[in-house]
Design an enzyme around this catalytic site. Structure first.
Site, PDB file in Angstrom:
ATOM      1  N   HIS A   7       8.020 -98.760  66.378  1.00 48.11           N
ATOM      2  CA  HIS A   7       7.936 -97.549  67.204  1.00 48.11           C
ATOM      3  C   HIS A   7       9.254 -96.804  67.218  1.00 48.11           C
ATOM      4  O   HIS A   7      10.299 -97.352  66.871  1.00 48.11           O
ATOM      5  CB  HIS A   7       7.495 -97.864  68.647  1.00 48.11           C
ATOM      6  N   HIS A  79      15.896 -95.129  70.763  1.00 49.38           N
ATOM      7  CA  HIS A  79      16.038 -96.206  69.775  1.00 49.38           C
ATOM      8  C   HIS A  79      14.857 -96.197  68.811  1.00 49.38           C
ATOM      9  O   HIS A  79      13.845 -95.542  69.055  1.00 49.38           O
ATOM     10  CB  HIS A  79      16.184 -97.583  70.441  1.00 49.38           C
ATOM     11  N   GLU A 130      16.148-101.719  67.792  1.00 52.61           N
ATOM     12  CA  GLU A 130      15.441-102.829  68.414  1.00 52.61           C
ATOM     13  C   GLU A 130      14.756-103.617  67.302  1.00 52.61           C
ATOM     14  O   GLU A 130      14.160-103.013  66.401  1.00 52.61           O
ATOM     15  CB  GLU A 130      14.390-102.288  69.405  1.00 52.61           C
TER      16      GLU A 130
END
Ligand code: CO
Length: 134
Positions: A7, A79, A130
């Site tokens: 994502h 992020h 991440e």
């Protein structure tokens, strides 16, 4: 080491307005808000055919998102999340190459119920990364 893009996360100053914009203006499939007290955020997931967008809004006193919104009042990309097969192996390999892992370096359970880690943006061309074990 890294696999699919899981994502892209966008910090937003108004979660309802951003959700409505993605649902109505952009015609995307928008989920319901989910509180993540361990991460200090409320999250809305948007399903796209090839990945997800994660809208982030501060939750609680010391939300890591609040700082970001103070610096970027209209919101912005916060992020990106890449998938890895083995998060501990990825962490050890990256730390062995000098990359910094945020926090205590131990994976936390992320918004999808899977272990996640964050890598220092200064080590990755200004982008907070991440890693999520899938
Ligand atoms: Co994320």
């Amino acid at each position: 080491m890294i696999g699919r893009l899981n994502h892209v996360a966008i910090a937003v100053p108004d979660l309802q307005a951003a959700s409505a914009q993605y649902a109505t203006t952009l015609g995307a499939k928008v989920g319901l808000p989910q509180d993540e007290p361990n991460h200090g955020v409320t999250v809305v997931f948007i399903e796209l055919p090839n990945t997800k967008i994660e809208l982030l809004y501060p939750l609680g006193e010391n939300s890591p998102i609040q700082n970001f919104l103070d610096k970027n009042p209209s919101g912005g990309i916060h992020h990106i999340c890449y998938e890895v097969d083995d998060i501990l192996m990825a962490r050890d390999q990256l730390q062995g190459q000098g990359a910094r892992v945020l926090g205590a370096g131990e994976p936390k359970i992320g918004a999808h119920g899977k272990p996640v880690l964050f890598l220092h943006p200064k080590d990755f061309t200004g982008c907070l990364i991440e890693l999520e074990q899938v």
